[in-house]
Scaffold this active site. Structure first.
Site, PDB file in Angstrom:
ATOM      1  N   ARG A 192     -37.786  73.336 -15.437  1.00  0.00           N
ATOM      2  CA  ARG A 192     -38.233  73.317 -14.047  1.00  0.00           C
ATOM      3  C   ARG A 192     -39.466  74.198 -13.845  1.00  0.00           C
ATOM      4  O   ARG A 192     -40.250  73.988 -12.929  1.00  0.00           O
ATOM      5  CB  ARG A 192     -37.098  73.749 -13.111  1.00  0.00           C
ATOM      6  CG  ARG A 192     -37.422  73.529 -11.637  1.00  0.00           C
ATOM      7  CD  ARG A 192     -36.167  73.506 -10.781  1.00  0.00           C
ATOM      8  NE  ARG A 192     -36.517  73.251  -9.384  1.00  0.00           N
ATOM      9  CZ  ARG A 192     -35.705  72.667  -8.524  1.00  0.00           C
ATOM     10  NH1 ARG A 192     -34.511  72.292  -8.893  1.00  0.00           N
ATOM     11  NH2 ARG A 192     -36.078  72.467  -7.269  1.00  0.00           N
ATOM     12  N   HIS A 199     -50.049  81.357  -5.950  1.00  0.00           N
ATOM     13  CA  HIS A 199     -49.255  82.222  -5.058  1.00  0.00           C
ATOM     14  C   HIS A 199     -49.946  83.564  -4.833  1.00  0.00           C
ATOM     15  O   HIS A 199     -49.938  84.097  -3.725  1.00  0.00           O
ATOM     16  CB  HIS A 199     -47.868  82.482  -5.660  1.00  0.00           C
ATOM     17  CG  HIS A 199     -46.908  81.358  -5.428  1.00  0.00           C
ATOM     18  ND1 HIS A 199     -45.836  81.115  -6.269  1.00  0.00           N
ATOM     19  CD2 HIS A 199     -46.838  80.422  -4.451  1.00  0.00           C
ATOM     20  CE1 HIS A 199     -45.173  80.056  -5.818  1.00  0.00           C
ATOM     21  NE2 HIS A 199     -45.756  79.629  -4.725  1.00  0.00           N
ATOM     22  N   LYS A 256     -41.280  64.856 -10.299  1.00  0.00           N
ATOM     23  CA  LYS A 256     -40.464  65.985  -9.859  1.00  0.00           C
ATOM     24  C   LYS A 256     -38.979  65.707 -10.084  1.00  0.00           C
ATOM     25  O   LYS A 256     -38.234  66.558 -10.572  1.00  0.00           O
ATOM     26  CB  LYS A 256     -40.729  66.270  -8.375  1.00  0.00           C
ATOM     27  CG  LYS A 256     -39.744  67.270  -7.779  1.00  0.00           C
ATOM     28  CD  LYS A 256     -40.423  68.468  -7.227  1.00  0.00           C
ATOM     29  CE  LYS A 256     -39.427  69.550  -6.868  1.00  0.00           C
ATOM     30  NZ  LYS A 256     -39.869  70.382  -5.763  1.00  0.00           N
ATOM     31  N   GLU A 304     -50.659  69.030  -5.046  1.00  0.00           N
ATOM     32  CA  GLU A 304     -49.362  68.902  -5.733  1.00  0.00           C
ATOM     33  C   GLU A 304     -49.228  67.525  -6.399  1.00  0.00           C
ATOM     34  O   GLU A 304     -48.588  67.391  -7.434  1.00  0.00           O
ATOM     35  CB  GLU A 304     -48.187  69.145  -4.770  1.00  0.00           C
ATOM     36  CG  GLU A 304     -48.086  70.569  -4.228  1.00  0.00           C
ATOM     37  CD  GLU A 304     -47.538  71.600  -5.230  1.00  0.00           C
ATOM     38  OE1 GLU A 304     -47.169  71.226  -6.360  1.00  0.00           O
ATOM     39  OE2 GLU A 304     -47.491  72.797  -4.867  1.00  0.00           O
ATOM     40  N   GLU A 352     -33.760  75.770 -12.330  1.00  0.00           N
ATOM     41  CA  GLU A 352     -34.992  76.501 -12.620  1.00  0.00           C
ATOM     42  C   GLU A 352     -34.872  77.440 -13.821  1.00  0.00           C
ATOM     43  O   GLU A 352     -35.448  78.512 -13.844  1.00  0.00           O
ATOM     44  CB  GLU A 352     -35.419  77.313 -11.382  1.00  0.00           C
ATOM     45  CG  GLU A 352     -36.826  77.809 -11.486  1.00  0.00           C
ATOM     46  CD  GLU A 352     -37.397  78.155 -10.109  1.00  0.00           C
ATOM     47  OE1 GLU A 352     -38.550  78.554 -10.074  1.00  0.00           O
ATOM     48  OE2 GLU A 352     -36.692  78.002  -9.108  1.00  0.00           O
ATOM     49  N   ASN A 359     -44.329  74.791 -11.877  1.00  0.00           N
ATOM     50  CA  ASN A 359     -45.139  75.903 -11.373  1.00  0.00           C
ATOM     51  C   ASN A 359     -46.557  75.906 -11.926  1.00  0.00           C
ATOM     52  O   ASN A 359     -47.293  76.871 -11.732  1.00  0.00           O
ATOM     53  CB  ASN A 359     -44.462  77.236 -11.702  1.00  0.00           C
ATOM     54  CG  ASN A 359     -43.161  77.393 -10.943  1.00  0.00           C
ATOM     55  OD1 ASN A 359     -43.069  76.994  -9.789  1.00  0.00           O
ATOM     56  ND2 ASN A 359     -42.160  77.940 -11.601  1.00  0.00           N
ATOM     57  N   ARG A 377     -19.859  75.474   5.849  1.00  0.00           N
ATOM     58  CA  ARG A 377     -19.922  75.431   4.378  1.00  0.00           C
ATOM     59  C   ARG A 377     -20.589  74.166   3.833  1.00  0.00           C
ATOM     60  O   ARG A 377     -20.339  73.773   2.699  1.00  0.00           O
ATOM     61  CB  ARG A 377     -18.537  75.601   3.764  1.00  0.00           C
ATOM     62  CG  ARG A 377     -17.908  76.950   4.091  1.00  0.00           C
ATOM     63  CD  ARG A 377     -16.772  77.276   3.163  1.00  0.00           C
ATOM     64  NE  ARG A 377     -16.160  78.539   3.525  1.00  0.00           N
ATOM     65  CZ  ARG A 377     -15.166  78.662   4.394  1.00  0.00           C
ATOM     66  NH1 ARG A 377     -14.653  77.590   4.985  1.00  0.00           N
ATOM     67  NH2 ARG A 377     -14.658  79.844   4.673  1.00  0.00           N
ATOM     68  N   LYS A 407     -33.973  72.355  -3.153  1.00  0.00           N
ATOM     69  CA  LYS A 407     -34.198  73.751  -2.775  1.00  0.00           C
ATOM     70  C   LYS A 407     -34.397  73.855  -1.274  1.00  0.00           C
ATOM     71  O   LYS A 407     -35.288  73.211  -0.721  1.00  0.00           O
ATOM     72  CB  LYS A 407     -35.457  74.276  -3.450  1.00  0.00           C
ATOM     73  CG  LYS A 407     -35.312  74.621  -4.905  1.00  0.00           C
ATOM     74  CD  LYS A 407     -36.629  75.218  -5.365  1.00  0.00           C
ATOM     75  CE  LYS A 407     -36.562  75.826  -6.730  1.00  0.00           C
ATOM     76  NZ  LYS A 407     -37.820  76.554  -7.031  1.00  0.00           N
ATOM     77  N   HIS A 421     -51.465  76.234   0.831  1.00  0.00           N
ATOM     78  CA  HIS A 421     -50.745  76.364  -0.420  1.00  0.00           C
ATOM     79  C   HIS A 421     -51.412  75.555  -1.528  1.00  0.00           C
ATOM     80  O   HIS A 421     -51.731  76.070  -2.599  1.00  0.00           O
ATOM     81  CB  HIS A 421     -49.298  75.902  -0.212  1.00  0.00           C
ATOM     82  CG  HIS A 421     -48.502  75.845  -1.481  1.00  0.00           C
ATOM     83  ND1 HIS A 421     -48.085  76.978  -2.133  1.00  0.00           N
ATOM     84  CD2 HIS A 421     -48.044  74.798  -2.216  1.00  0.00           C
ATOM     85  CE1 HIS A 421     -47.403  76.635  -3.218  1.00  0.00           C
ATOM     86  NE2 HIS A 421     -47.367  75.325  -3.290  1.00  0.00           N
ATOM     87  N   HIS A 424     -49.270  77.563 -10.090  1.00  0.00           N
ATOM     88  CA  HIS A 424     -48.679  78.299  -8.975  1.00  0.00           C
ATOM     89  C   HIS A 424     -48.705  79.815  -9.134  1.00  0.00           C
ATOM     90  O   HIS A 424     -48.611  80.523  -8.136  1.00  0.00           O
ATOM     91  CB  HIS A 424     -47.234  77.835  -8.741  1.00  0.00           C
ATOM     92  CG  HIS A 424     -47.171  76.534  -7.985  1.00  0.00           C
ATOM     93  ND1 HIS A 424     -47.733  75.371  -8.463  1.00  0.00           N
ATOM     94  CD2 HIS A 424     -46.638  76.220  -6.774  1.00  0.00           C
ATOM     95  CE1 HIS A 424     -47.526  74.398  -7.594  1.00  0.00           C
ATOM     96  NE2 HIS A 424     -46.871  74.878  -6.553  1.00  0.00           N
TER      97      HIS A 424
END
Lengths: 359, 359
Positions: free
Chosen positions: A236, A247, A222, A181, A232, A240, A118, A139, A260, A243
């Site tokens: 947040r 993506h 960030k 980035e 998000e 993106n 956990r 994340k 990427h 992105h």
């Protein structure tokens, strides 16, 4: 060496960026650990594991688990194997996992840490520029055959220790991917930082002092965003920027065809053009394009049918109610989010693709 | 119907206990959901899924995933299958998982909810008495072949909706198993509640009003402990009263030979005897023994070598530094935790086992 502290809803942790930190890594941990599992990939393992092990205290029991390099290792199978390894090595609730590698390793090892008994402590030791982005924000995730990062948690590390000397070993395309980035963090935060980054020549040897400053500033951008919005839901989404199309290009070409960041770079060009059109403003499209070109970013794509790109943008997990949300700029440092109808999106995309040209 | 609100570090949720709640389940949700996945087991599915589905609003898209009944389904395989099901059913971040069943379903479906797209909402709809314990506190997990609950998260539900009419279908041994935890909540909280519970005749039909009161009070005890200590570092350990020996008996006999609560009941008898010895006090060992006996709890065990039990107690995940920590009572409602040396533990256990007698 530069240190900043990040505050999350559950903890506080330091992000340390500097030259040759692997040899003093242990001094940046928030406490002592009896038992440590180093998780790394087959490429990074050859380069840096020994250095890390040499400098961990003798009192700690340390084991190493190596997964194959590449995004394919962010899988349920590797996740399951790593949990078994943690059990076999008898890691307990007070043990530490060290994620030594790029974003793949950080995501995989972080997800293991978040769900082993956990949740146990882990630290990120990034070895790519791109990981300046993924190592901050908590994340962690693995991929599902149906989509990237579909399985994961929000689980912040206990520290991020970023040795920029490890970046010397990066292939050119990884440097380009990561710096995209960095540029994004410039676009959504402030012009001075952006201008500074766009002076960098990525085709020559990395300068540790300059890189440390760029990464530290990108991390600060960030961190400031995720501190204000851990989940998000609101701001947040500004992260993106570039992105949504990025993506779509990545998925349509197949992962591995373009990195990427290279795909996000093209996505940012598009977002800039849409911003200029929507808000009747002028943004430094040309300067950014020239920098990308001078640093060998791929700017002509194989022909991709527009409707396929639009379809991909609609199923992007950041979209809501099947209308594409695009992050745009009202000016540099002032991101905003706009819903764009399919029809308008197709028009804008067609025009942009024509301007960009194809291979 | 009784409602209490539980506050965690990340959210607040209601626990509603009462008769015939399945038909009004939707009214207790904190918000509306477009998309719902009901996760249940093969036994509960036959009994209650239809009733739940009938009363969900027509506007929601609902799908059902049934896993085989039994602890074996708390596995990496079922976890992985369920995640795939969530993707196939196109659950998004605003979807809901309903965990309809006992502790196994709550743990499995809750762990899926905690890691699908980095966490989506879920509610617990317990159908066993034992689940009054597991549905509160936010612990979700699956098992690893090497040990129970080794993989999991802390992830609270959005609501617990506890329809006591579903308890009528429970086999006797499941009623005994669940009521042992109710008794435990009595022992660690207050005498009036304990005395009240020990008046219950488990061999006759369940009385919804009495059961609602017992479960609601048990949940209040558990909630009060976990609110004060979400991470099992300090007072949460008191919830393990009776569990150190209980777990050892369960593992040594093999799961399925004795239920969790039946094993914990014997563990509580032992903890009472040790408490009396350590603190020179008198506790209602005899009254508790008579109640267990009158309600057909198994009180004579197959002969188990003492050293095996001690070894199991030492590897119990709640032990630290390989010294067994036992939760004892200074008096009813006043739990405490004590380190016991292997030698003393063996002596006390030998004496207790002699008193209990074997089959």
């Amino acid at each position: 060496m530069h240190k900043q502290t990040i505050t999350t809803s559950t903890n506080q942790y330091d992000v340390v960026v500097g030259d040759d930190l692997l040899s003093t890594l242990y001094t940046y941990l928030p406490k002592a650990y009896q038992h440590i599992l180093v998780v790394t990939d087959s490429v990074v393992n050859e380069l840096y594991t020994e250095k890390v092990l040499t400098h961990l205290p003798d009192s700690a029991k340390v084991s190493v688990h190596v997964v194959p390099a590449g995004e394919a290792s962010k899988s349920m199978e590797q996740y399951s194997e790593l949990l078994t390894e943690a059990i076999v090595q008898q890691l307990d609730r007070k043990s530490l996992i060290i994620a030594l590698g790029g974003g793949m390793i950080g995501d995989l090892a972080g997800f293991v840490a978040s769900t082993y008994m956990r949740g146990i402590d882990y630290i990120q030791v990034p070895t790519t520029i791109l990981a300046h982005d993924s190592s901050v924000g908590g994340k962690v995730a693995i991929n599902h055959p149906e989509g990237k990062n579909l399985i994961g948690s929000f689980y912040p590390p206990q520290a991020v220790i970023y040795d920029v000397s490890t970046l010397q070993s990066l292939p050119d395309k990884e440097i380009r991917s990561g710096y995209a980035e960095v540029v994004k963090h410039g676009f959504i935060s402030n012009r001075a930082y952006l201008d500074d980054v766009l002076k960098t020549d990525l085709t020559t040897q990395i300068d540790p002092i300059v890189t440390t400053e760029h990464l530290q500033k990108g991390i600060a951008v960030k961190a400031s965003v995720v501190e204000r919005d851990e989940k998000e839901s609101n701001i947040r989404k500004y992260l993106n920027f570039g992105h949504t199309l990025g993506h779509a290009i990545e998925s349509e070409l197949g992962y591995g065809q373009i990195t990427h960041g290279e795909a996000v770079a093209i996505g940012m060009l598009f977002a800039i053009r849409v911003s200029e059109y929507k808000f009747k403003i002028s943004l430094p499209y040309d300067a950014f394009y020239r920098w990308l070109s001078a640093n060998n970013y791929p700017l002509q794509l194989p022909a991709i049918p527009l409707e396929k790109l639009v379809e991909r943008m609609k199923i992007d997990k950041k979209s809501e109610n099947s209308t594409v949300q695009l992050v745009l700029l009202k000016e540099i440092g002032e991101p905003t989010s706009e819903n764009i109808s399919d029809e308008e999106l197709t028009d804008l995309l067609e025009k942009f693709m024509g301007e960009l040209g194809s291979e």
